[in-house]
Design a protein around this motif. Sequence first.
Motif, PDB file in Angstrom:
ATOM      1  N   ALA A  53       2.639   5.602  16.459  1.00 48.16           N
ATOM      2  CA  ALA A  53       2.516   6.924  17.069  1.00 48.16           C
ATOM      3  C   ALA A  53       1.117   7.503  16.838  1.00 48.16           C
ATOM      4  O   ALA A  53       0.543   8.126  17.737  1.00 48.16           O
ATOM      5  CB  ALA A  53       3.578   7.871  16.512  1.00 48.16           C
ATOM      6  N   GLN A  54       0.567   7.272  15.644  1.00 47.57           N
ATOM      7  CA  GLN A  54      -0.791   7.739  15.354  1.00 47.57           C
ATOM      8  C   GLN A  54      -1.807   7.026  16.251  1.00 47.57           C
ATOM      9  O   GLN A  54      -2.729   7.657  16.770  1.00 47.57           O
ATOM     10  CB  GLN A  54      -1.138   7.486  13.889  1.00 47.57           C
ATOM     11  N   ASN A  55      -1.630   5.724  16.424  1.00 56.88           N
ATOM     12  CA  ASN A  55      -2.535   4.967  17.291  1.00 56.88           C
ATOM     13  C   ASN A  55      -2.419   5.442  18.742  1.00 56.88           C
ATOM     14  O   ASN A  55      -3.417   5.534  19.446  1.00 56.88           O
ATOM     15  CB  ASN A  55      -2.251   3.468  17.203  1.00 56.88           C
ATOM     16  N   TYR A  56      -1.209   5.741  19.170  1.00 57.56           N
ATOM     17  CA  TYR A  56      -1.001   6.235  20.533  1.00 57.56           C
ATOM     18  C   TYR A  56      -1.730   7.562  20.723  1.00 57.56           C
ATOM     19  O   TYR A  56      -2.421   7.759  21.723  1.00 57.56           O
ATOM     20  CB  TYR A  56       0.494   6.387  20.828  1.00 57.56           C
ATOM     21  N   ALA A  58      -4.263   8.600  19.205  1.00 60.90           N
ATOM     22  CA  ALA A  58      -5.704   8.367  19.180  1.00 60.90           C
ATOM     23  C   ALA A  58      -6.185   7.629  20.435  1.00 60.90           C
ATOM     24  O   ALA A  58      -7.381   7.406  20.593  1.00 60.90           O
ATOM     25  CB  ALA A  58      -6.076   7.568  17.936  1.00 60.90           C
ATOM     26  N   GLY A  59      -5.256   7.239  21.310  1.00 68.38           N
ATOM     27  CA  GLY A  59      -5.625   6.545  22.543  1.00 68.38           C
ATOM     28  C   GLY A  59      -5.740   5.043  22.399  1.00 68.38           C
ATOM     29  O   GLY A  59      -6.143   4.356  23.334  1.00 68.38           O
ATOM     30  N   ASP A  89       5.344   3.427  31.559  1.00 71.57           N
ATOM     31  CA  ASP A  89       4.025   3.974  31.892  1.00 71.57           C
ATOM     32  C   ASP A  89       2.938   2.925  32.029  1.00 71.57           C
ATOM     33  O   ASP A  89       1.893   3.200  32.608  1.00 71.57           O
ATOM     34  CB  ASP A  89       3.591   4.992  30.831  1.00 71.57           C
ATOM     35  N   GLY A  90       3.161   1.747  31.440  1.00 72.71           N
ATOM     36  CA  GLY A  90       2.131   0.712  31.471  1.00 72.71           C
ATOM     37  C   GLY A  90       1.041   0.929  30.442  1.00 72.71           C
ATOM     38  O   GLY A  90      -0.068   0.452  30.598  1.00 72.71           O
ATOM     39  N   HIS A  91       1.350   1.641  29.362  1.00 75.58           N
ATOM     40  CA  HIS A  91       0.379   1.867  28.282  1.00 75.58           C
ATOM     41  C   HIS A  91       0.507   0.746  27.263  1.00 75.58           C
ATOM     42  O   HIS A  91       1.550   0.573  26.656  1.00 75.58           O
ATOM     43  CB  HIS A  91       0.641   3.197  27.573  1.00 75.58           C
ATOM     44  N   GLY A  92      -0.548  -0.012  27.080  1.00 74.46           N
ATOM     45  CA  GLY A  92      -0.536  -1.078  26.085  1.00 74.46           C
ATOM     46  C   GLY A  92       0.236  -2.306  26.502  1.00 74.46           C
ATOM     47  O   GLY A  92       0.269  -3.295  25.801  1.00 74.46           O
ATOM     48  N   ALA A  93       0.897  -2.233  27.645  1.00 75.32           N
ATOM     49  CA  ALA A  93       1.680  -3.360  28.171  1.00 75.32           C
ATOM     50  C   ALA A  93       1.793  -3.183  29.678  1.00 75.32           C
ATOM     51  O   ALA A  93       1.671  -2.076  30.197  1.00 75.32           O
ATOM     52  CB  ALA A  93       3.069  -3.377  27.546  1.00 75.32           C
ATOM     53  N   ASP A  94       2.044  -4.278  30.367  1.00 83.45           N
ATOM     54  CA  ASP A  94       2.259  -4.190  31.809  1.00 83.45           C
ATOM     55  C   ASP A  94       3.589  -3.501  32.075  1.00 83.45           C
ATOM     56  O   ASP A  94       4.529  -3.613  31.282  1.00 83.45           O
ATOM     57  CB  ASP A  94       2.282  -5.595  32.428  1.00 83.45           C
ATOM     58  N   ARG A  95       3.661  -2.804  33.196  1.00 81.03           N
ATOM     59  CA  ARG A  95       4.930  -2.175  33.578  1.00 81.03           C
ATOM     60  C   ARG A  95       5.980  -3.265  33.785  1.00 81.03           C
ATOM     61  O   ARG A  95       5.718  -4.266  34.435  1.00 81.03           O
ATOM     62  CB  ARG A  95       4.769  -1.367  34.856  1.00 81.03           C
TER      63      ARG A  95
END
Length: 180
Positions: A53-56, A58-59, A89-95
């Motif tokens: 969650a902290q990494n998220y 921070a972007g 959402d496709g954040h950090g991984a493909d949808r």
Amino acid sequence: CIHAHRLQQLEDSAERNCPFCRTPAPKTKAEAGQIDMRRIKVNDPVAICQKGAQNYAAGNYSCAFECLAKAAGLDDVEAHAQLGIFYMDGHGADRDKKKEIRHWEEAAIGGHPGARCNLAIHEGKMGNIARAVKHDIIAANMGHIGSMERVREGFTRGFVQKADFEAAIRAHEAAKDETK
């Protein structure tokens, strides 16, 4: 238990301690970071999920995804719920709709009301109104406000029976009262 411990601390003017293990609370961010790293090293799924969650925040989505995937592998319900959102959402991984749903199902089975709510929304979009209503009723029974609003709307539209609606209201209120 925690409330009584805090009252005792105030009365004794004692140092702030963890109510579970009684160790002194960290005084600096660096000290807190060291404690978190120790918890991560011993595979504490909650600590790993919090790091994600902290990494998220921070972007750093790829690192957040890795942390959440590890925590989910250790059966952390919150990590499963967050991974469902990552795949949506496709954040950090493909949808990936299948993985999104699978993680929300794991989280819902573990008792995560937000994941149950997301499943209700998904089922509603797919036209499975009966399943959507069931998911919303379960989430509302756990105190989820958005699901309770959808149950109320479902009742006005005729999708939810009166007995189910009344039971959901009672359970929702009881869940809210438990958190006070």
